[in-house]
Design a protein around this motif. Sequence first.
Motif, PDB file in Angstrom:
ATOM      1  N   PHE A 245       3.488  -2.365   2.618  1.00 24.20           N
ATOM      2  CA  PHE A 245       3.635  -3.597   1.846  1.00 24.20           C
ATOM      3  C   PHE A 245       3.704  -4.826   2.751  1.00 24.20           C
ATOM      4  O   PHE A 245       3.290  -5.914   2.369  1.00 24.20           O
ATOM      5  N   ARG A 246       4.212  -4.631   3.972  1.00 21.96           N
ATOM      6  CA  ARG A 246       4.288  -5.754   4.895  1.00 21.96           C
ATOM      7  C   ARG A 246       2.883  -6.224   5.280  1.00 21.96           C
ATOM      8  O   ARG A 246       2.588  -7.418   5.255  1.00 21.96           O
ATOM      9  N   CYS A 247       2.027  -5.276   5.617  1.00 23.43           N
ATOM     10  CA  CYS A 247       0.674  -5.643   6.021  1.00 23.43           C
ATOM     11  C   CYS A 247      -0.168  -6.112   4.831  1.00 23.43           C
ATOM     12  O   CYS A 247      -1.063  -6.939   4.982  1.00 23.43           O
ATOM     13  N   ARG A 248       0.136  -5.567   3.657  1.00 28.32           N
ATOM     14  CA  ARG A 248      -0.612  -5.978   2.470  1.00 28.32           C
ATOM     15  C   ARG A 248      -0.442  -7.464   2.208  1.00 28.32           C
ATOM     16  O   ARG A 248      -1.362  -8.151   1.768  1.00 28.32           O
ATOM     17  N   LYS A 249       0.748  -7.990   2.499  1.00 27.29           N
ATOM     18  CA  LYS A 249       1.031  -9.401   2.265  1.00 27.29           C
ATOM     19  C   LYS A 249       0.574 -10.290   3.420  1.00 27.29           C
ATOM     20  O   LYS A 249       0.512 -11.506   3.290  1.00 27.29           O
ATOM     21  N   SER A 250       0.279  -9.676   4.559  1.00 27.81           N
ATOM     22  CA  SER A 250      -0.121 -10.442   5.734  1.00 27.81           C
ATOM     23  C   SER A 250      -1.556 -10.946   5.605  1.00 27.81           C
ATOM     24  O   SER A 250      -2.408 -10.292   5.010  1.00 27.81           O
ATOM     25  N   GLN A 251      -1.818 -12.099   6.177  1.00 23.18           N
ATOM     26  CA  GLN A 251      -3.161 -12.667   6.192  1.00 23.18           C
ATOM     27  C   GLN A 251      -3.848 -12.438   7.533  1.00 23.18           C
ATOM     28  O   GLN A 251      -4.972 -12.888   7.753  1.00 23.18           O
ATOM     29  N   GLU A 252      -3.174 -11.746   8.434  1.00 22.60           N
ATOM     30  CA  GLU A 252      -3.729 -11.515   9.758  1.00 22.60           C
ATOM     31  C   GLU A 252      -4.873 -10.510   9.699  1.00 22.60           C
ATOM     32  O   GLU A 252      -4.776  -9.488   9.036  1.00 22.60           O
ATOM     33  N   ARG A 253      -5.944 -10.817  10.418  1.00 21.64           N
ATOM     34  CA  ARG A 253      -7.072  -9.892  10.485  1.00 21.64           C
ATOM     35  C   ARG A 253      -6.669  -8.612  11.214  1.00 21.64           C
ATOM     36  O   ARG A 253      -7.063  -7.512  10.830  1.00 21.64           O
ATOM     37  N   ALA A 256      -0.174  -5.271  11.834  1.00 20.92           N
ATOM     38  CA  ALA A 256       0.660  -4.330  12.580  1.00 20.92           C
ATOM     39  C   ALA A 256       0.185  -2.894  12.421  1.00 20.92           C
ATOM     40  O   ALA A 256       0.232  -2.101  13.366  1.00 20.92           O
ATOM     41  N   CYS A 257      -0.280  -2.540  11.214  1.00 21.85           N
ATOM     42  CA  CYS A 257      -0.717  -1.167  10.976  1.00 21.85           C
ATOM     43  C   CYS A 257      -1.996  -0.833  11.737  1.00 21.85           C
ATOM     44  O   CYS A 257      -2.212   0.321  12.118  1.00 21.85           O
ATOM     45  N   MET A 258      -2.845  -1.811  11.953  1.00 21.30           N
ATOM     46  CA  MET A 258      -4.045  -1.559  12.739  1.00 21.30           C
ATOM     47  C   MET A 258      -3.701  -1.438  14.220  1.00 21.30           C
ATOM     48  O   MET A 258      -4.273  -0.616  14.938  1.00 21.30           O
ATOM     49  N   ARG A 259      -2.752  -2.231  14.673  1.00 19.67           N
ATOM     50  CA  ARG A 259      -2.300  -2.120  16.060  1.00 19.67           C
ATOM     51  C   ARG A 259      -1.644  -0.765  16.322  1.00 19.67           C
ATOM     52  O   ARG A 259      -1.663  -0.255  17.445  1.00 19.67           O
TER      53      ARG A 259
END
Length: 274
Positions: A245-253, A256-259
């Motif tokens: 849910f944290r990454c879902r709300k993030s606008q970063e390309r 954190a989950c991809m890192r």
Amino acid sequence: MREVNEAGALSKLLRQYSFDAAIALYPRPALALAFMQAGIPLRVGTGYRWYSLLYNRRIYEHRKHAARHEAEFNLQLLAPLGINDAEVEFQIRFDDEVEAALVNKLAATGLDEKFVIMHPGSGGSARDWPPEHFAALAKHLVSEKKYQVVLTGHQSEQTLTQQVQQLAGEKLIDLAGRLTLKELAGVIRHAALFVGNSSGPLHLARMVGTPVTAFYPPITACRPERWGPYGCRADVLMSQQEECFRCRKSQERVCACMRAISIEQAIFKIEEML
């Protein structure tokens, strides 16, 4: 107003061909309106959008839950035409002249038969594995496995491919912005492996039969169950299975989950594939 103008121009074009049926694979209000204005008798589309009333055959199935692959969702739209047993098939043709020109173009870059394609961008359609991770992976392939690495991407992604090249500290072949779509498909067909994020070229690799290693985020709207390489779920790397849910709300390309998808995981998967 823009939607109305677009619909008007498209409907004028469609009327010239007297189509009997139209299927909206890419749902947009202007498209639905154009189908109706063009007088197409059978208009098929999804049933849960505000403009779905413009279709006279509607398929009521939510795609947002990623219950099946996008290709399978689209095949469901054939049901109003009496087609209920269609299966996903890939067919792509290569022009001999284009192929010959491509061989010459690749020879000029010094590319041999043993190479891996890396596509570090996604055109903004998904989340991206970090460029420094791609660079480390490229370095491993070149220095340890003696593979050449070809970087591909849209012209707008040349800065990204240049960054990967610089971070890798190895000689990579950068073809970003230098290939037509047909040429890109041809290059992918000759590669030993395609490595990249969720993107159109990833699906091209699947179509031409090139093995893939793909990176996806644990976000329902982007999950590989819907958007992954068809039939190749085992070739997808994700940091976790549960929804983030944290990454879902993030606008970063690069979230954190991809890192969190490690270089070691990618190396293990790629060595398994190669």
